[in-house]
Design a protein around this motif. Sequence first.
Motif: not given
Length: 282
Positions: A20, A24, A27, A88, A90-91, A93
């Motif tokens: 992760e 990050q 991205t 979450k 998803e945050e 990113k």
Amino acid sequence: MLDKNKVKELNIFAIKIRIETIRQIATRGFGHIGGAMSICDVLAVLYGDVMKIDPKNPKLEDRDWFVCSKGHAGPAVYSALALSGFFKVEELKTLNQHGTNLPSHCDRTKTPGIDVTTGSLGQGLSVATGVSLGHKLDKKNSYTYVILGDGECNEGQVWEAALYIAQKKLSNLIAFVDYNKQQIDGYTKDINDLGDMRQKFEDFGWYALSIDGSRVEEIEKAIEKSKAQNEKPSMIILNTRKGAGCSFAENILNNHHINISMEQGNEAIEILENKLKTLMSN
């Protein structure tokens, strides 16, 4: 002492934190990859087993506190927090983008689970001193955990805090030096050699250990020993590799803050995902 299943669980967690974290930074296209990768194993132990925390109540009164004094390693901390349920996944990113709650350096006013804002190197241990002393005076059964960078230990403020912490016998403070032996400008020994880090902290009045910072069982055991002595503050020197577990970063010198393409990130993530599958199937 960890059993085999717990060791496996924490190793899996450490790989997920690395995946992760790479995602990050890739991205975003750039970031502090080197020093984030080298603390993933200790984060797995702290968030996966050791710390008294509640993701549903980040401000739990009697929680343990965590200070990432090397605040540029925030992306790894964010990964550990998200995977633990503080927010979450998803945050992640949104790292370091406009309107994000995940700035490049840790910020307690933005991110659930961040106890102390850090980034100006050398200050985190001083803040942790106040937290630990306050908990001791309030007779709270809480520990304060701090991660310092080895390059950060060039700062005189670190050693001023180290002296005061020992003077006050803050045994409720357990610190780590991420001794990856590199800093932004090169190898630490070539820039400002600190010599035997374990011995230095011992000479400053600390209970000090030096371990393999990539082995979760050694990290856990060192924390257990630190808590058992209950007389002095504890320093655990984590012998690590800067960029550890990131295929394009771990074997280069200038990996403190670099540009990263999504292609590079995906290749590194694929290697880690294959490692994860192998570990989970055994």
